[in-house]
Design an enzyme around this catalytic site. Structure first.
Site, PDB file in Angstrom:
ATOM      1  N   GLY A  36       3.132  -1.030   4.276  1.00 49.27           N
ATOM      2  CA  GLY A  36       2.899   0.333   3.725  1.00 49.27           C
ATOM      3  C   GLY A  36       4.659   0.596   3.690  1.00 49.27           C
ATOM      4  N   GLY A  37       5.308   1.279   4.416  1.00 47.35           N
ATOM      5  CA  GLY A  37       6.528   1.875   4.602  1.00 47.35           C
ATOM      6  C   GLY A  37       7.541   0.942   3.475  1.00 47.35           C
ATOM      7  CG  HIS A  61      -5.553   2.227   5.072  1.00 47.55           C
ATOM      8  ND1 HIS A  61      -5.256   3.074   6.008  1.00 47.55           N
ATOM      9  CD2 HIS A  61      -4.472   1.134   5.020  1.00 47.55           C
ATOM     10  CE1 HIS A  61      -4.021   2.630   6.501  1.00 47.55           C
ATOM     11  NE2 HIS A  61      -3.573   1.631   5.846  1.00 47.55           N
ATOM     12  CD  GLU A 109      -2.485   5.660   6.715  1.00 51.61           C
ATOM     13  OE1 GLU A 109      -2.399   5.622   5.461  1.00 51.61           O
ATOM     14  OE2 GLU A 109      -1.744   4.998   7.363  1.00 51.61           O
ATOM     15  CD  GLU A 143      -3.426  -2.425   7.200  1.00 47.24           C
ATOM     16  OE1 GLU A 143      -2.262  -2.684   6.722  1.00 47.24           O
ATOM     17  OE2 GLU A 143      -3.704  -1.407   7.005  1.00 47.24           O
ATOM     18  CB  SER A 180       5.520  -1.688  11.693  1.00 42.44           C
ATOM     19  OG  SER A 180       5.052  -0.497  12.046  1.00 42.44           O
ATOM     20  N   GLY A 240       2.627   2.280  10.385  1.00 40.22           N
ATOM     21  CA  GLY A 240       3.714   3.321  10.583  1.00 40.22           C
ATOM     22  C   GLY A 240       4.605   3.928  11.637  1.00 40.22           C
ATOM     23  CG  ASN A 282      -1.842   1.332   1.377  1.00 42.98           C
ATOM     24  OD1 ASN A 282      -1.735   1.989   0.252  1.00 42.98           O
ATOM     25  ND2 ASN A 282      -2.481   1.456   2.366  1.00 42.98           N
ATOM     26  CD1 TRP A 283       3.508   0.928  -2.984  1.00 37.16           C
ATOM     27  CD2 TRP A 283       3.473   2.035  -5.007  1.00 37.16           C
ATOM     28  NE1 TRP A 283       4.063   0.410  -4.020  1.00 37.16           N
ATOM     29  CE2 TRP A 283       4.194   1.185  -5.047  1.00 37.16           C
ATOM     30  CE3 TRP A 283       3.418   3.014  -5.840  1.00 37.16           C
ATOM     31  CZ2 TRP A 283       4.821   0.675  -6.419  1.00 37.16           C
ATOM     32  CZ3 TRP A 283       3.976   2.878  -7.138  1.00 37.16           C
ATOM     33  CH2 TRP A 283       4.550   1.615  -7.329  1.00 37.16           C
ATOM     34  CE  LYS A 284       0.110   3.178   4.725  1.00 37.89           C
ATOM     35  NZ  LYS A 284      -0.106   3.105   6.110  1.00 37.89           N
TER      36      LYS A 284
HETATM   37  P1  13P Z   1       3.149   0.340   7.553  1.00 36.76           P
HETATM   38  O1  13P Z   1       3.801  -0.701   7.025  1.00 36.76           O
HETATM   39  O2  13P Z   1       4.089   1.607   7.136  1.00 36.76           O
HETATM   40  O3  13P Z   1       3.217   0.397   8.986  1.00 36.76           O
HETATM   41  O4  13P Z   1       1.693   0.649   7.032  1.00 36.76           O
HETATM   42  C1  13P Z   1       0.908  -0.482   7.104  1.00 36.76           C
HETATM   43  C2  13P Z   1      -0.435   0.011   6.479  1.00 36.76           C
HETATM   44  O5  13P Z   1      -1.136   0.844   6.921  1.00 36.76           O
HETATM   45  C3  13P Z   1      -0.620  -0.741   5.121  1.00 36.76           C
HETATM   46  O6  13P Z   1      -2.087  -0.543   4.855  1.00 36.76           O
END
Ligand code: 13P
Length: 255
Positions: free
Chosen positions: A238-239, A99, A101, A171, A217, A177, A13-15
């Protein structure tokens, strides 16, 4: 169907990261690193404006492309929104829905998440439905209740046949994050709760076939332990999905 027969799914998930040219570069880096790693499905969920570039860039590989949200209406006066038909036409196969966020910053509720899942699946997209508790909810001991409720409402009206197209991502919000990962035991416990909810809604056979991912994470260093758990069938990353060699190392862990 048991873990051995469920295909693992590793999704990035590149956000809100990567312009179209950066997306092309990242996918070109990733392609050789994940080539032939057929023990799992590999997906990149990219910003809307990167979709066309990403669909083009993954050609010649098994990498699949997803979006990060979808509106629930077919079309109409919803300035700034993107419909399921639009995503289909540019070649997106998956879409992240609900998600944390989106819930936290953009007012998404369980009800709108359900509307989006419904619109996506009926348009032939494969939703990656996200659920997860806040830190205070975990501290209050209500994680299972919260995640069960989110799952049930999000899937309201979804048929057993449609459920076969849906991935669920657990999640925990406190792990996103933050560098603070759920332990493999915590991830397993909640992913098992989700599968139990699915058993109640759709029966054993369908529940056992659904891919349930962990996200929060996940990194090369912790992926193998998380992915070894019975009910953890993949990761939503994510990251670490923004760095080709890190994302590829997680794909390796799933193989
Ligand atoms: P991180 O891997 O950066 O913690 O993000 C997880 C995430 O929200 C994937 O959708």
């Amino acid at each position: 169907m048991r873990k051995e027969t469920r295909k693992a799914v590793i999704a990035g998930n590149w956000k809100m990261n990567m312009t179209p040219s950066q997306a092309k570069t990242l996918i070109e880096e990733l392609k050789p690193l994940v080539a032939g790693k057929n023990g799992c499905e590999v997906i990149v969920c990219v910003p809307f404006v990167d979709l066309t570039t990403a669909v083009e860039a993954v050609k010649g590989s098994d990498i699949k492309v997803g979006a990060q949200n979808v509106h629930f209406a077919d079309k109409g006066a919803y300035t700034g929104e993107i419909s399921a038909a639009m995503l289909k036409e540019v070649g997106a196969e998956y879409v992240v829905i609900g998600h944390s966020e989106r819930r936290q910053y953009f007012g998404e509720t369980d009800v709108t998440v359900n509307q989006r899942v419904t619109a996506a699946v009926r348009a032939g997209l494969k939703p990656i439905l996200c659920v997860g508790e806040l830190l205070e909810q975990r501290d209050q001991g209500i994680t299972a209740e919260i995640v069960s409720l989110q799952t049930k409402i999000a899937l309201s009206g979804i048929t057993a046949e449609e459920m076969k197209q849906i991935i669920i991502a657990y999640e925990p919000v406190w792990a996103i994050g933050t560098g603070r990962t759920a332990t493999a035991e915590q991830a397993e416990e909640v992913c098992a709760v989700i599968r139990d909810v699915l058993k109640g809604l759709y029966g054993e056979e369908i529940a056992e076939a659904v891919t349930v991912q962990y996200g929060g994470s996940m990194k090369p260093g912790n992926a193998a332990e998380l992915l070894a758990k019975t009910n953890v069938d993949g990761g939503l990353i994510g990251g670490a999905s923004l760095v080709a060699k890190d994302f590829a190392a997680i794909v390796d862990a799933a193989n």
